[in-house]
Design a protein around this motif. Structure first.
Motif, mmCIF file in Angstrom:
data_model
loop_
_atom_site.group_PDB
_atom_site.id
_atom_site.type_symbol
_atom_site.label_atom_id
_atom_site.label_comp_id
_atom_site.label_asym_id
_atom_site.label_seq_id
_atom_site.Cartn_x
_atom_site.Cartn_y
_atom_site.Cartn_z
ATOM 1 N N ALA A 67 0.822 -1.204 0.000
ATOM 2 C CA ALA A 67 0.000 0.000 0.000
ATOM 3 C C ALA A 67 0.857 1.255 0.000
ATOM 4 O O ALA A 67 0.552 2.234 -0.705
ATOM 5 C CB ALA A 67 -0.921 -0.003 1.229
ATOM 6 N N GLN A 68 1.948 1.235 0.740
ATOM 7 C CA GLN A 68 2.807 2.412 0.787
ATOM 8 C C GLN A 68 3.557 2.594 -0.526
ATOM 9 O O GLN A 68 3.780 3.726 -0.983
ATOM 10 C CB GLN A 68 3.789 2.315 1.951
ATOM 11 N N ALA A 69 3.924 1.505 -1.160
ATOM 12 C CA ALA A 69 4.590 1.597 -2.455
ATOM 13 C C ALA A 69 3.651 2.157 -3.518
ATOM 14 O O ALA A 69 4.062 2.909 -4.405
ATOM 15 C CB ALA A 69 5.107 0.222 -2.868
ATOM 16 N N VAL A 70 2.365 1.796 -3.434
ATOM 17 C CA VAL A 70 1.390 2.279 -4.413
ATOM 18 C C VAL A 70 1.047 3.737 -4.182
ATOM 19 O O VAL A 70 0.983 4.548 -5.133
ATOM 20 C CB VAL A 70 0.116 1.410 -4.351
ATOM 21 N N THR A 71 0.796 4.126 -2.942
ATOM 22 C CA THR A 71 0.335 5.489 -2.663
ATOM 23 C C THR A 71 1.480 6.481 -2.492
ATOM 24 O O THR A 71 1.327 7.662 -2.795
ATOM 25 C CB THR A 71 -0.516 5.512 -1.385
ATOM 26 N N GLY A 72 2.623 5.989 -1.960
ATOM 27 C CA GLY A 72 3.744 6.888 -1.701
ATOM 28 C C GLY A 72 3.485 7.867 -0.586
ATOM 29 O O GLY A 72 4.209 8.847 -0.425
ATOM 30 N N ASP A 73 2.462 7.594 0.233
ATOM 31 C CA ASP A 73 2.087 8.514 1.308
ATOM 32 C C ASP A 73 1.645 7.703 2.520
ATOM 33 O O ASP A 73 0.926 6.708 2.392
ATOM 34 C CB ASP A 73 0.947 9.427 0.839
ATOM 35 N N THR A 74 2.074 8.154 3.692
ATOM 36 C CA THR A 74 1.757 7.395 4.914
ATOM 37 C C THR A 74 0.258 7.336 5.161
ATOM 38 O O THR A 74 -0.318 6.267 5.411
ATOM 39 C CB THR A 74 2.457 8.027 6.129
ATOM 40 N N THR A 75 -0.405 8.482 5.102
ATOM 41 C CA THR A 75 -1.846 8.510 5.354
ATOM 42 C C THR A 75 -2.604 7.698 4.315
ATOM 43 O O THR A 75 -3.529 6.939 4.638
ATOM 44 C CB THR A 75 -2.359 9.953 5.362
ATOM 45 N N GLY A 76 -2.225 7.850 3.056
ATOM 46 C CA GLY A 76 -2.887 7.093 2.010
ATOM 47 C C GLY A 76 -2.691 5.598 2.168
ATOM 48 O O GLY A 76 -3.615 4.805 1.930
ATOM 49 N N ALA A 77 -1.469 5.195 2.581
ATOM 50 C CA ALA A 77 -1.193 3.776 2.787
ATOM 51 C C ALA A 77 -2.031 3.212 3.927
ATOM 52 O O ALA A 77 -2.554 2.096 3.846
ATOM 53 C CB ALA A 77 0.293 3.576 3.064
ATOM 54 N N LEU A 78 -2.162 4.011 4.998
ATOM 55 C CA LEU A 78 -3.001 3.563 6.118
ATOM 56 C C LEU A 78 -4.459 3.433 5.678
ATOM 57 O O LEU A 78 -5.140 2.457 6.003
ATOM 58 C CB LEU A 78 -2.896 4.542 7.287
ATOM 59 N N ALA A 79 -4.952 4.424 4.945
ATOM 60 C CA ALA A 79 -6.348 4.401 4.497
ATOM 61 C C ALA A 79 -6.608 3.248 3.545
ATOM 62 O O ALA A 79 -7.722 2.698 3.511
ATOM 63 C CB ALA A 79 -6.691 5.730 3.821
ATOM 64 N N LEU A 80 -5.593 2.848 2.778
ATOM 65 C CA LEU A 80 -5.783 1.770 1.811
ATOM 66 C C LEU A 80 -5.680 0.393 2.456
ATOM 67 O O LEU A 80 -6.434 -0.529 2.112
ATOM 68 C CB LEU A 80 -4.737 1.905 0.694
ATOM 69 N N SER A 81 -4.761 0.222 3.393
ATOM 70 C CA SER A 81 -4.469 -1.117 3.914
ATOM 71 C C SER A 81 -5.262 -1.500 5.164
ATOM 72 O O SER A 81 -5.689 -2.649 5.315
ATOM 73 C CB SER A 81 -2.970 -1.244 4.217
ATOM 74 N N ILE A 82 -5.479 -0.562 6.080
ATOM 75 C CA ILE A 82 -6.073 -0.901 7.371
ATOM 76 C C ILE A 82 -7.496 -1.472 7.230
ATOM 77 O O ILE A 82 -7.811 -2.504 7.846
ATOM 78 C CB ILE A 82 -6.060 0.315 8.321
ATOM 79 N N PRO A 83 -8.403 -0.856 6.441
ATOM 80 C CA PRO A 83 -9.738 -1.463 6.326
ATOM 81 C C PRO A 83 -9.701 -2.897 5.823
ATOM 82 O O PRO A 83 -10.440 -3.764 6.320
ATOM 83 C CB PRO A 83 -10.459 -0.531 5.336
ATOM 84 N N VAL A 84 -8.850 -3.154 4.848
ATOM 85 C CA VAL A 84 -8.755 -4.508 4.304
ATOM 86 C C VAL A 84 -8.243 -5.480 5.361
ATOM 87 O O VAL A 84 -8.768 -6.594 5.521
ATOM 88 C CB VAL A 84 -7.828 -4.518 3.065
ATOM 89 N N LEU A 85 -7.224 -5.059 6.104
ATOM 90 C CA LEU A 85 -6.618 -5.958 7.094
ATOM 91 C C LEU A 85 -7.532 -6.180 8.299
ATOM 92 O O LEU A 85 -7.555 -7.276 8.864
ATOM 93 C CB LEU A 85 -5.274 -5.389 7.541
ATOM 94 N N VAL A 86 -8.268 -5.161 8.718
ATOM 95 C CA VAL A 86 -9.208 -5.344 9.826
ATOM 96 C C VAL A 86 -10.294 -6.334 9.420
ATOM 97 O O VAL A 86 -10.710 -7.195 10.214
ATOM 98 C CB VAL A 86 -9.814 -4.003 10.256
ATOM 99 N N LEU A 87 -10.770 -6.222 8.178
ATOM 100 C CA LEU A 87 -11.758 -7.175 7.691
ATOM 101 C C LEU A 87 -11.168 -8.585 7.623
ATOM 102 O O LEU A 87 -11.798 -9.565 8.035
ATOM 103 C CB LEU A 87 -12.258 -6.743 6.313
ATOM 104 N N LEU A 88 -9.933 -8.669 7.137
ATOM 105 C CA LEU A 88 -9.276 -9.968 7.028
ATOM 106 C C LEU A 88 -8.987 -10.586 8.392
ATOM 107 O O LEU A 88 -8.913 -11.818 8.528
ATOM 108 C CB LEU A 88 -7.967 -9.810 6.244
ATOM 109 N N SER A 89 -8.852 -9.760 9.424
ATOM 110 C CA SER A 89 -8.543 -10.271 10.764
ATOM 111 C C SER A 89 -9.662 -11.150 11.322
ATOM 112 O O SER A 89 -9.444 -11.900 12.272
ATOM 113 C CB SER A 89 -8.260 -9.116 11.725
ATOM 114 N N ASN A 90 -10.851 -11.052 10.742
ATOM 115 C CA ASN A 90 -11.968 -11.887 11.195
ATOM 116 C C ASN A 90 -11.962 -13.274 10.573
ATOM 117 O O ASN A 90 -12.855 -14.085 10.876
ATOM 118 C CB ASN A 90 -13.294 -11.187 10.868
#
Length: 361
Positions: A67-90
């Motif tokens: 996500a960070q490689a794609v967005t190049g931005d910390t906030t953008g990487a968090l916004a892109l990856s965290i929802p997916v990973l929280v969903l996957l955590s279930n």
């Protein structure tokens, strides 16, 4: 709990020393973190959780780096990856370790490390922490849960005997009504909770003996004595079922709005005495089960058996002669009560039948 807490703290400290002091890693965070949470209640669960957590950490690190490689931005990487990973955590395969995928992503993105070397470094730290946590749990005072099985089984049998004594006293006094029956039913519900606790303790005991060395158990702990066999759990589970059934029968008989009626006081007094004898044997069994290495169950003495048979025969006579003339409702209640008493005796004293002698003199 104190031992496991100290072991977890020690594992975290050891992982920190290895990663930060001996290996010189300036970002030695992952190793003590993983080591801390992997000192579980059993060695088997530690190993199982280690695999799940390591998988979650790998997924979190890889998704966050992507996500960070794609967005190049910390906030953008968090916004892109965290929802997916929280969903996957279930995902059930992760168990309760799935959330570490999301937390790993936060750490990875916050440090700004997206290179393959950085990701590999984090995974290496996680593997180091997992190895230390599992090793500490398995080699230092390995957790073995045996005592709770014996205590829960003895408590179940003791509570059963005490409930039978309560039933016997109330029936012999003749002062029982719907509220008394409700109290009996509440007591049977407590027996069921005892049975559930026994089942849980047996599961913990079985799991705690997996992947643990008998030599280490003998070295670090008092030698483990043989537990009551699992057949005892099943036997007293059936006893609990019979007590519950007879208690419900009495509760129905006490309900004025129901058809079944209670037998007369004389018959119930005899039945109460029979329950008292069975309760005495339960309490005797509870004392035996509470002692490690106690003798096998003993049969009641001949006088008790003779009295039990006499009471049983009188109840049978009341069933077929006296109560039969008072209507099918009373006969049905007494027949159910006698059957459950016979079932109880058959479970508690397998080698002795209630009716294996001729009529009492």
């Amino acid at each position: 709990m104190v031992v496991q807490s100290l072991k977890a703290a020690g594992a975290a400290l050891l992982a920190w020393l290895v990663a930060r002091v001996w290996l010189g890693d300036p970002m030695a965070l992952m190793a003590p973190w993983v080591a801390l949470v992997l000192v579980q209640a059993t060695v088997y669960s530690s190993l199982l959780q280690a695999g799940r957590q390591f998988a979650a950490i790998c997924v979190g690190a890889l998704v966050a780096s992507g996500a960070q490689a794609v967005t190049g931005d910390t906030t953008g990487a968090l916004a892109l990856s965290i929802p997916v990973l929280v969903l996957l955590s279930n995902w059930p395969r992760f168990g309760d370790q799935g959330i570490y995928a999301a937390t790993t992503a936060v750490f990875t993105i916050a440090t700004g490390t997206v290179s393959a070397a950085a990701v590999g470094h984090r995974l290496g730290q996680a593997a180091l922490g997992a190895a230390i946590g599992v090793a500490v749990n398995a080699l230092v005072l390995p957790p073995v849960h045996l005592r709770d099985v014996r205590e829960n089984l003895a408590a179940l049998v003791r509570d059963t005997g005490e409930l039978l004594h309560t039933l016997a006293a109330d029936l012999r006094q003749g002062e029982w009504d719907g509220q008394t029956a409700a109290d009996w039913l509440a007591a049977t519900a407590r027996l069921q909770r005892r049975l559930d606790a026994l089942d849980s303790a047996r599961g913990w005991s079985r799991e705690s003996l997996r992947l643990t060395s008998g030599l280490l158990r003998a070295l670090y702990r008092a030698p483990t004595v043989a537990l009551p066999p699992e057949q005892e759990d099943e036997r007293f589970g059936r006893v609990t079922g019979h007590v519950t059934a007879l208690t419900r029968t009495l509760a129905v008989a006490a309900d004025e709005n129901r058809t079944p009626a209670a037998p007369d006081h004389t018959v119930l007094s005899r039945y109460g005495e029979l329950l008292e004898l069975i309760g005495d044997h339960c309490l005797s069994e509870a004392g035996r089960l509470a002692e490690a290495g106690a003798r096998a169950e003993a049969e009641p003495d001949e006088e008790t058996q003779a009295r039990m048979r006499e009471l049983y025969e009188r109840l049978q006579r009341a069933l077929y002669e006296d109560d039969a003339g008072q209507g099918p409702a009373r006969t049905a209640v007494l027949g159910t009560l006698v059957l459950q008493a016979e079932n109880l005796w058959a479970e508690l004293v397998p080698g002795v039948r209630a009716d294996d002698t001729g009529p009492a003199e």
